[in-house]
Design an enzyme around this catalytic site. Structure first.
Site, PDB file in Angstrom:
ATOM      1  N   ASP A   1      84.697 -97.690   2.571  1.00 45.99           N
ATOM      2  CA  ASP A   1      83.942 -98.352   1.200  1.00 45.99           C
ATOM      3  C   ASP A   1      83.735 -99.764   1.775  1.00 45.99           C
ATOM      4  O   ASP A   1      84.679-100.861   1.956  1.00 45.99           O
ATOM      5  CB  ASP A   1      84.853 -98.657   0.149  1.00 45.99           C
ATOM      6  CG  ASP A   1      85.278 -97.339  -0.637  1.00 45.99           C
ATOM      7  OD1 ASP A   1      85.082 -96.157   0.368  1.00 45.99           O
ATOM      8  OD2 ASP A   1      85.441 -97.124  -1.768  1.00 45.99           O
TER       9      ASP A   1
ATOM     10  N   LYS B   1      79.145 -98.649  -5.219  1.00 45.47           N
ATOM     11  CA  LYS B   1      80.558 -98.794  -6.020  1.00 45.47           C
ATOM     12  C   LYS B   1      80.156-100.133  -6.662  1.00 45.47           C
ATOM     13  O   LYS B   1      79.770-100.951  -6.175  1.00 45.47           O
ATOM     14  CB  LYS B   1      81.643 -98.706  -4.886  1.00 45.47           C
ATOM     15  CG  LYS B   1      82.801 -98.993  -5.292  1.00 45.47           C
ATOM     16  CD  LYS B   1      84.001 -98.942  -4.345  1.00 45.47           C
ATOM     17  CE  LYS B   1      85.394 -99.519  -4.580  1.00 45.47           C
ATOM     18  NZ  LYS B   1      86.139 -99.384  -3.478  1.00 45.47           N
TER      19      LYS B   1
ATOM     20  N   LYS C   1      80.452 -94.919  -7.933  1.00 46.04           N
ATOM     21  CA  LYS C   1      81.721 -95.089  -8.115  1.00 46.04           C
ATOM     22  C   LYS C   1      82.255 -96.072  -8.992  1.00 46.04           C
ATOM     23  O   LYS C   1      81.568 -97.406  -8.534  1.00 46.04           O
ATOM     24  CB  LYS C   1      82.478 -95.149  -6.577  1.00 46.04           C
ATOM     25  CG  LYS C   1      83.898 -95.345  -6.669  1.00 46.04           C
ATOM     26  CD  LYS C   1      84.558 -95.457  -5.460  1.00 46.04           C
ATOM     27  CE  LYS C   1      86.162 -95.966  -5.417  1.00 46.04           C
ATOM     28  NZ  LYS C   1      86.820 -96.133  -3.900  1.00 46.04           N
TER      29      LYS C   1
END
Length: 217
Positions: free
Chosen positions: A89, A153, A183
């Protein structure tokens, strides 16, 4: 709604101890969460502990500010892969996003995504929605999708706020016809909050309070 497999069980506190990392790993295995999300230092240990389970290892890149160089982000990704990571990430360059230097934002993302995908790893990009306008959230989500990342995200959890349903709706509107998923991460403490994010379009959740969210705390 069964939430377990939506959850990246997260421990990114700077003062996280080995014992706390071990507890998070145990909770993830026992409850069949999707990943254990830890800082890069703990990747090798976590990967080894999760071997033979249905839980995979995830870590953060350029965290939490996104303001490290692209070369540093690429190196971090390569090292995490060597240590056994399954998902990364990364934090985008938020300052360049705010400055409308979109080519630089895209290049930074593409280089990390390429390293991850060359090793068959999942790449997510944190855009830090708390620091963006609605238009910037939409633009950033398009840049991430166009770069071929697996997920866009919302948040690091270290900024002024975490995810909001509105953020997820904006991001989902951009990615709905792409291969990029959404996300939601940061500030999800209850089952109701988790379900609201999923209903808004999130297919993965970054959660530190996972046991509470699944009703076991």
């Amino acid at each position: 709604m069964k939430l377990n497999k939506y959850i990246d069980h997260t421990l990114l506190s700077p003062d996280a101890t080995e014992a706390q990392v071990e507890e998070v790993i145990k909770q993830a295995i026992d409850n069949h969460f999707h990943t254990v999300m830890i800082n890069p230092y703990w990747v090798a240990k976590t990967h080894k502990a999760l071997e033979g389970t249905d839980v995979v290892t995830a870590t953060v890149i350029g965290f939490p500010l996104g303001a490290t160089t692209t070369a540093a982000k690429v190196f971090e990704t390569e090292q995490a892969i060597k240590d056994g990571v399954d998902e990364v990430d990364m934090v985008m360059n938020i300052g360049e996003m705010k400055g409308k230097n979109y080519d630089k934002v895209a290049d930074d993302i593409k280089k990390v995504v390429k390293v991850a995908h060359n090793a068959n790893k999942v790449a997510k990009v944190i855009i830090e929605t708390a620091l963006l306008t609605d238009d910037e959230i939409t633009k950033a989500s398009k840049i991430v999708a166009d770069a071929g990342a697996d997920f866009v995200k919302t948040s690091t959890g270290f900024s002024t706020r975490g995810a909001a349903v509105h953020d997820v709706e904006l991001m989902s509107a951009v990615t709905k016809d792409t291969t990029t998923e959404v996300k939601a991460s940061g500030g999800i403490h209850t089952t109701e909050e988790a379900e609201a994010m999923i209903n808004a379009g999130a297919t993965r959740l970054g959660v530190s309070h996972s046991m509470q969210v699944i009703g076991k705390e």
